[in-house]
Design a protein around this motif. Structure first.
Motif, PDB file in Angstrom:
ATOM      1  N   ALA A  56       0.808  -1.219   0.000  1.00 27.02           N
ATOM      2  CA  ALA A  56       0.000   0.000   0.000  1.00 27.02           C
ATOM      3  C   ALA A  56       0.843   1.272   0.000  1.00 27.02           C
ATOM      4  N   ILE A  57       2.078   1.197   0.454  1.00 24.12           N
ATOM      5  CA  ILE A  57       2.942   2.387   0.425  1.00 24.12           C
ATOM      6  C   ILE A  57       3.922   2.349  -0.742  1.00 24.12           C
ATOM      7  N   SER A  58       3.786   1.341  -1.580  1.00 22.70           N
ATOM      8  CA  SER A  58       4.667   1.181  -2.729  1.00 22.70           C
ATOM      9  C   SER A  58       4.046   1.823  -3.975  1.00 22.70           C
ATOM     10  N   PRO A  59       4.848   2.464  -4.809  1.00 20.21           N
ATOM     11  CA  PRO A  59       4.312   3.002  -6.072  1.00 20.21           C
ATOM     12  C   PRO A  59       3.645   1.933  -6.935  1.00 20.21           C
ATOM     13  N   SER A  60       4.070   0.680  -6.821  1.00 21.46           N
ATOM     14  CA  SER A  60       3.497  -0.380  -7.659  1.00 21.46           C
ATOM     15  C   SER A  60       2.010  -0.596  -7.382  1.00 21.46           C
ATOM     16  N   PHE A  61       1.534  -0.215  -6.208  1.00 18.20           N
ATOM     17  CA  PHE A  61       0.101  -0.318  -5.927  1.00 18.20           C
ATOM     18  C   PHE A  61      -0.680   0.691  -6.764  1.00 18.20           C
ATOM     19  N   TYR A  62      -0.116   1.859  -6.974  1.00 18.01           N
ATOM     20  CA  TYR A  62      -0.819   2.972  -7.606  1.00 18.01           C
ATOM     21  C   TYR A  62      -0.625   3.056  -9.115  1.00 18.01           C
ATOM     22  N   VAL A  63       0.456   2.506  -9.621  1.00 15.01           N
ATOM     23  CA  VAL A  63       0.782   2.606 -11.045  1.00 15.01           C
ATOM     24  C   VAL A  63      -0.365   2.180 -11.963  1.00 15.01           C
ATOM     25  N   PRO A  64      -1.082   1.083 -11.685  1.00 17.70           N
ATOM     26  CA  PRO A  64      -2.158   0.688 -12.606  1.00 17.70           C
ATOM     27  C   PRO A  64      -3.294   1.711 -12.736  1.00 17.70           C
ATOM     28  N   PHE A  65      -3.376   2.653 -11.816  1.00 18.08           N
ATOM     29  CA  PHE A  65      -4.478   3.605 -11.805  1.00 18.08           C
ATOM     30  C   PHE A  65      -4.092   5.010 -12.254  1.00 18.08           C
ATOM     31  N   VAL A  66      -2.812   5.282 -12.350  1.00 23.49           N
ATOM     32  CA  VAL A  66      -2.325   6.654 -12.505  1.00 23.49           C
ATOM     33  C   VAL A  66      -2.790   7.327 -13.806  1.00 23.49           C
ATOM     34  N   ASP A  67      -2.964   6.585 -14.869  1.00 19.49           N
ATOM     35  CA  ASP A  67      -3.364   7.194 -16.136  1.00 19.49           C
ATOM     36  C   ASP A  67      -4.874   7.387 -16.279  1.00 19.49           C
ATOM     37  N   GLN A  68      -5.650   6.751 -15.406  1.00 21.06           N
ATOM     38  CA  GLN A  68      -7.111   6.830 -15.514  1.00 21.06           C
ATOM     39  C   GLN A  68      -7.767   7.688 -14.448  1.00 21.06           C
ATOM     40  N   TYR A  69      -7.137   7.793 -13.288  1.00 18.56           N
ATOM     41  CA  TYR A  69      -7.810   8.410 -12.142  1.00 18.56           C
ATOM     42  C   TYR A  69      -6.942   9.482 -11.497  1.00 18.56           C
ATOM     43  N   ASP A  70      -7.611  10.463 -10.926  1.00 18.87           N
ATOM     44  CA  ASP A  70      -6.926  11.512 -10.187  1.00 18.87           C
ATOM     45  C   ASP A  70      -6.871  11.209  -8.694  1.00 18.87           C
ATOM     46  N   TYR A  71      -7.820  10.425  -8.215  1.00 17.78           N
ATOM     47  CA  TYR A  71      -7.898  10.094  -6.796  1.00 17.78           C
ATOM     48  C   TYR A  71      -8.117   8.601  -6.621  1.00 17.78           C
ATOM     49  N   LEU A  72      -7.577   8.074  -5.521  1.00 17.03           N
ATOM     50  CA  LEU A  72      -7.733   6.667  -5.191  1.00 17.03           C
ATOM     51  C   LEU A  72      -8.156   6.557  -3.736  1.00 17.03           C
ATOM     52  N   LEU A  73      -9.264   5.884  -3.516  1.00 17.96           N
ATOM     53  CA  LEU A  73      -9.767   5.610  -2.182  1.00 17.96           C
ATOM     54  C   LEU A  73      -9.504   4.140  -1.892  1.00 17.96           C
ATOM     55  N   ILE A  74      -8.973   3.846  -0.720  1.00 17.31           N
ATOM     56  CA  ILE A  74      -8.835   2.457  -0.274  1.00 17.31           C
ATOM     57  C   ILE A  74      -9.934   2.217   0.744  1.00 17.31           C
ATOM     58  N   SER A  75     -10.826   1.299   0.445  1.00 19.43           N
ATOM     59  CA  SER A  75     -11.936   0.988   1.329  1.00 19.43           C
ATOM     60  C   SER A  75     -11.765  -0.435   1.845  1.00 19.43           C
ATOM     61  N   GLN A  76     -11.437  -0.561   3.109  1.00 21.88           N
ATOM     62  CA  GLN A  76     -11.281  -1.880   3.732  1.00 21.88           C
ATOM     63  C   GLN A  76     -12.659  -2.456   4.025  1.00 21.88           C
TER      64      GLN A  76
END
Length: 123
Positions: free
Chosen positions: A79-99
């Motif tokens: 969750a603190i690694s860039p690899s978690f976010y990379v798949p979303f970076v080109d499509q979304y401006d914000y990412l919510l993690i909902s447990q």
């Protein structure tokens, strides 16, 4: 002020087990009921998702190496690694993690996005 159309958000739901508990299923279905957008399961690459699709057929999926889901620490590292976010970076401006141990009472996600913060949550 409405969120500009280019500022889209994705809601990731980390899962690691084949069968959600009753409370986890309710948590997921609450996101659907509140019309939370772009709900995407973040899960191990080999996990069978049949039970989740039985609850919500339109769910999206983002798979990661299984090694990231063996402990709380391995998930936190992801969750603190860039690899978690990379798949979303080109499509979304914000990412919510909902447990799935949470229960969303109202959908105010766009309002939080409008505030422009790059992080909103517990320390």
């Amino acid at each position: 002020m409405p969120i500009p159309s280019h500022q889209r958000y994705v809601t990731t739901v980390p899962i690691y087990k084949r069968q959600p508990s009753l409370s986890e299923a309710r948590s997921l279905l609450q996101l659907r009921l509140l019309e939370v957008e772009n709900v995407t399961l973040a899960c191990p690459e080999v996990l069978d998702l049949s039970e989740y699709f039985n609850l919500w057929p339109e769910l999206q999926i983002q798979r990661y190496a299984s090694k990231h889901f063996v402990s709380v620490q391995s998930y936190n590292d992801l969750a603190i690694s860039p690899s978690f976010y990379v798949p979303f970076v080109d499509q979304y401006d914000y990412l919510l993690i909902s447990q799935l141990d949470t229960f969303l009472l109202s959908n105010q996600i766009r309002g939080f996005c409008n505030q422009g913060y790059d992080y909103f949550g517990a320390p």
